[in-house]
Design an enzyme around this catalytic site. Structure first.
Site, PDB file in Angstrom:
ATOM      1  N   LYS A  61      53.206 -19.596   1.965  1.00  0.00           N
ATOM      2  CA  LYS A  61      54.097 -18.458   1.746  1.00  0.00           C
ATOM      3  C   LYS A  61      55.522 -18.810   2.175  1.00  0.00           C
ATOM      4  O   LYS A  61      55.723 -19.667   3.050  1.00  0.00           O
ATOM      5  CB  LYS A  61      53.642 -17.260   2.587  1.00  0.00           C
ATOM      6  CG  LYS A  61      52.344 -16.620   2.183  1.00  0.00           C
ATOM      7  CD  LYS A  61      52.029 -15.454   3.114  1.00  0.00           C
ATOM      8  CE  LYS A  61      50.697 -14.810   2.778  1.00  0.00           C
ATOM      9  NZ  LYS A  61      50.761 -14.058   1.513  1.00  0.00           N
ATOM     10  N   ARG A  85      40.156 -12.409  -1.280  1.00  0.00           N
ATOM     11  CA  ARG A  85      39.067 -12.157  -2.231  1.00  0.00           C
ATOM     12  C   ARG A  85      37.912 -13.117  -2.025  1.00  0.00           C
ATOM     13  O   ARG A  85      36.770 -12.810  -2.376  1.00  0.00           O
ATOM     14  CB  ARG A  85      39.603 -12.213  -3.661  1.00  0.00           C
ATOM     15  CG  ARG A  85      40.164 -13.561  -4.081  1.00  0.00           C
ATOM     16  CD  ARG A  85      41.054 -13.464  -5.314  1.00  0.00           C
ATOM     17  NE  ARG A  85      42.311 -12.773  -5.026  1.00  0.00           N
ATOM     18  CZ  ARG A  85      43.243 -12.492  -5.922  1.00  0.00           C
ATOM     19  NH1 ARG A  85      43.069 -12.846  -7.181  1.00  0.00           N
ATOM     20  NH2 ARG A  85      44.343 -11.857  -5.575  1.00  0.00           N
TER      21      ARG A  85
END
Length: 508
Positions: free
Chosen positions: A274, A348
């Site tokens: 990120k 996920r």
């Protein structure tokens, strides 16, 4: 800090308190008082100070020794509720009560040290739902995180006195506030002090205190049982992953509800790193797991006739030398393979393990909750969560349960045309689509692949609501918010009472 809740039926104006909170409605002809003390002309004082009754407007009036509390804090409640208004209007009014109580107590207790340590709250609480709203808003508004404060700057303990005859409703508010405070504390803790083992230990402590069953799997047990998603995400960290399973049982349970919460204790993005600014709030990426833990804790105290299992898949997503690589293929619990094209789509993966494992619990309803996608905030903003489900009716019912619990959630679709973007040339499915459109919905479609056959399932994306980066408002402080706790508790109650479609009481 500790916030203690008391209830009273005595005269609020005679209370030995640092301040007395009362309400002001925004009437068509000017402000309307909810409390009119005989010893002071409160209306004249508020009129002189320009009070209007606008929601969360705060006006302070010194009592000059005429009343026991030295100051009255009049907080705006917005328009007066209609006596026979619709349910949606009633829920909106209750939220205004919560926010008013929170805004006023936050203003009084938010100093370091707190300016007021004993606060009387005389807002409308003639009905049980009003009493719960006022007590919950006041408790949450008084919240302060002081783990890293030196003694000189730490906020002090606070005592709240709510004037109502509905002690049970106020106690329910205390249970919910305690649960949401637990989430806020866990989320606000620095990630170096909240690695997977730390969060698992917090879950064990909560389980012991509330009579819950608890099981914690370490990295060796995860490998032995085939939890490939959790292991893959945690590979790059010096702090190994964990899977926590919590269990609440009731002797007259009508069914079993399973909750699963994303528990990434810090998310660097892994090798798909990120940007630095985006990492600043990534200690909050375990908000879903914290919400599940707190909800099961609250459910154990409230005692609905339903069995509840909570899964907390916990990992730290770091770019260490052993980290998973983009294009790696991993095997989720149960055998389905995933091509990992982006290691920053990691939540996920850990949830996939938990959803697949839930089949063994035989749930009548399966709910996952996660700070899953930035696309959620693009679509719905920072205060409204997205709800996706195995069918549209369930998504609508979950959103309605959230509304009744006082949380903003909006039902969203799972368009079948987006599913093809997750096709992989080397595995059963890819973890991201090449098309960035509809990112929140694509994530929901990915999770759907791991839901046990025949089980009704809903996915709550709380990426925005879980962490407040802006200034405080109402009963919401800056930092962790405790989002989704009330909704999960409401879902359990609805299933127990046969109100939620798909519960056994509905015969579906």
């Amino acid at each position: 800090m500790t916030v203690t809740l008391l209830t009273s039926q005595s005269a609020p104006t005679a209370t030995d308190a640092d301040a007395l909170i009362t309400g002001v409605f925004q009437g068509p002809d000017g402000p309307v008082l909810t409390l009119a003390p005989d010893d002071i002309d409160l209306m004249a004082a508020l009129t002189a100070l320009g009070a209007t009754g606008k929601a969360e407007e705060i006006t302070k009036v010194p009592t000059g020794g005429q009343l026991a509390p030295p100051v009255i804090v009049a907080v705006g409640l917005g328009p007066e509720p209609e006596a026979a208004g619709a349910d949606t209007e009633r829920q909106a009014y209750l939220e205004r009560l919560r926010r008013a109580a929170g805004a006023a107590t936050r203003d009084l207790t938010g100093g370091t040290p707190a300016r007021a340590k004993r606060v009387a709250v005389a807002l409308p609480a003639d009905e049980p739902d009003e009493a719960e709203a006022v007590a919950l808003g006041g408790l949450l508004g008084s919240y302060a995180f002081r783990k890293y404060r030196t003694a000189a700057s730490a906020p002090g303990d606070v005592e709240l006195i709510v004037y109502t005859t509905h002690e049970d409703a106020a106690d329910r508010a205390r249970i919910l506030a305690d649960a949401m405070t637990l989430v806020r504390d866990l989320v606000n803790t620095a990630p170096a002090d909240m690695v997977p083992a730390d969060l698992a230990a917090a879950a064990e402590q909560a389980a012991a205190a509330h009579g819950l069953g608890v099981q914690v799997l370490d990295e060796n047990e995860l490998a032995k049982e085939g939890f490939g998603g959790i292991l893959a995400v945690g590979m790059g960290s010096a702090h190994p992953p964990r899977l926590v399973r919590l269990e609440y049982t009731h002797p007259h349970a009508v069914g079993t509800v399973v909750f699963a919460g994303k528990g990434i204790t810090f998310d660097s993005g892994g090798l798909s790193l990120k940007p630095p600014k985006a990492m600043e709030t990534m200690k909050a990426d375990m908000s879903g797991a914290a919400a599940v833990l707190a909800a099961v804790q609250a459910i154990a105290e409230l005692g609905p006739a339903v069995n509840v299992v909570g899964y907390l898949p916990l990992a730290e997503n770091m770019p260490g030398g052993a980290a998973q690589r983009p294009s790696d293929v991993i095997t989720i619990y149960g055998g389905k393979t995933v091509e990992v094209l982006n290691t920053d789509a990691e939540g996920r993966l850990v949830l996939a393990d938990a959803l697949a494992r839930a089949e063994a619990d035989g749930p009548s309803l399966l709910i996952d909750v996660a700070t899953l996608t930035g696309a959620q905030t693009v679509a719905l903003g920072t205060r409204t969560a997205g709800v996706m489900a195995s069918d549209d009716s369930l998504a609508a019912e979950i959103a309605d349960a959230a509304r009744r619990a006082g949380e903003a959630m909006w039902p969203m679709p799972l368009p079948e045309d987006l599913r093809k973007g997750l096709d992989s040339t080397v595995a059963d499915i890819a973890n991201v689509s090449g098309d960035r459109s509809g990112g929140m919905l694509v994530a929901g479609l990915f999770l759907r692949e791991f839901v046990p056959a025949g089980v009704r399932w809903a996915h709550l994306d709380i990426a925005g609501p879980a962490y407040n980066e802006g200034g405080p408002y109402g009963y919401v402080a800056k930092g962790g918010t405790g989002a989704a706790v009330r909704t999960l508790v409401q879902i359990a109650a609805d299933v127990a009472e046969g109100k939620l479609a798909g519960s056994p009481a509905d015969g579906k």
